[in-house]
Design a protein around this motif. Sequence first.
Motif, PDB file in Angstrom:
ATOM      1  N   LEU A  31      -9.060  31.514 -18.503  1.00 33.30           N
ATOM      2  CA  LEU A  31      -8.123  31.118 -17.455  1.00 33.30           C
ATOM      3  C   LEU A  31      -6.983  30.246 -17.955  1.00 33.30           C
ATOM      4  O   LEU A  31      -5.909  30.217 -17.353  1.00 33.30           O
ATOM      5  CB  LEU A  31      -8.873  30.372 -16.339  1.00 33.30           C
ATOM      6  N   ARG A  49      -5.894  25.539 -15.556  1.00 37.87           N
ATOM      7  CA  ARG A  49      -6.698  25.890 -14.392  1.00 37.87           C
ATOM      8  C   ARG A  49      -7.901  24.945 -14.205  1.00 37.87           C
ATOM      9  O   ARG A  49      -8.587  25.020 -13.190  1.00 37.87           O
ATOM     10  CB  ARG A  49      -7.218  27.327 -14.534  1.00 37.87           C
ATOM     11  N   VAL A  80      -9.177  29.292  -9.143  1.00 35.15           N
ATOM     12  CA  VAL A  80      -9.125  30.721  -9.444  1.00 35.15           C
ATOM     13  C   VAL A  80      -8.452  31.460  -8.285  1.00 35.15           C
ATOM     14  O   VAL A  80      -8.770  31.194  -7.123  1.00 35.15           O
ATOM     15  CB  VAL A  80     -10.548  31.285  -9.655  1.00 35.15           C
TER      16      VAL A  80
END
Length: 321
Positions: free
Chosen positions: A252, A256, A270
């Motif tokens: 990610l 994040r 997410v």
Amino acid sequence: MADRVERLTNLLAVLLETRTGLSLRQIDAALQGQYPEDQKARRQAFERDKAALREIGVPIETEIHRGDDLAGQTRYRIDRAKYELDLDLAPDEMRALQVAVATVRTESGVGEDAMLKLGGGGDVDRPPVSTVIPDRPELSVIRSAVTSRSPIDFTYRGERRTVEPWGVLLRGGFWYLVGHDRMRDAKRTFRIDRIEGDVEVDEPGSFERPHDFDPRSAFPADPKQIGHAVDDALEATVRIAPARARATERELGPDRVEVRHPDGSIDVRVPATNLDAFRSWVLGLVDQAVVLDPPEVRDFMIEWLRGVVDHRGDHRVGNAR
């Protein structure tokens, strides 16, 4: 009526094979009804096809038949010597061309035929490069609607959609449609193989595609946003167990990560607008991920898991009986 791309391909093949030239009537018979039955409409369609092939460099030649009762009739053919290429490629150059053809080839085998014409099919020492791209039955209808600027109606995830199709593109082995969803008054992306039932085409010329539209940049960077506008994307907080924390952060990106816990676990943000894609991502982590918020996303996961458990429980009871 056959799809025009298919008809153009077949017309090209017929004109390449003939040595003496064919009349429009003979061409129509060879293509077995792919042109309209009406003589005037057939002539107009053929002239459009002929112009399209000439526009991309196909040397269609015309000749007037002489010497019998068919004298004065126009015939058509393609001079192979002018059409076929002699590229004189080195082995490495031919291999590079094979890779290029493989990236765009569909299941129709057109790429393989092209390589044979270029002399690339006889390499017995090295296996051919091949990449099969999925060919969906809806593609010809959707592409035609894109070209004619015709809105289309279809069912997607159980809901009826009316979409102004702007373009299609291939990503990750799947075809996607990008366009304006009239029901939501926003740009949306749809995976074509998930369209349910037939695609209905509305009146041509009913919308204008944005001049600055580029399907490559319009496609969401994250598949968990597919089917929704990027601007209104929903995000969820997920806690990742220590065993999968490092791999998830690499996937990610560090931006994040919201919280790093003393035990090595992390909380990440997410994209979750596309709940089906989000659920698949979470399930891929098995018991190493817990959805924390927002409540509607957490409830979605809980209800789906309960449904799976209930279904399996009923299945076991049925087997026991």
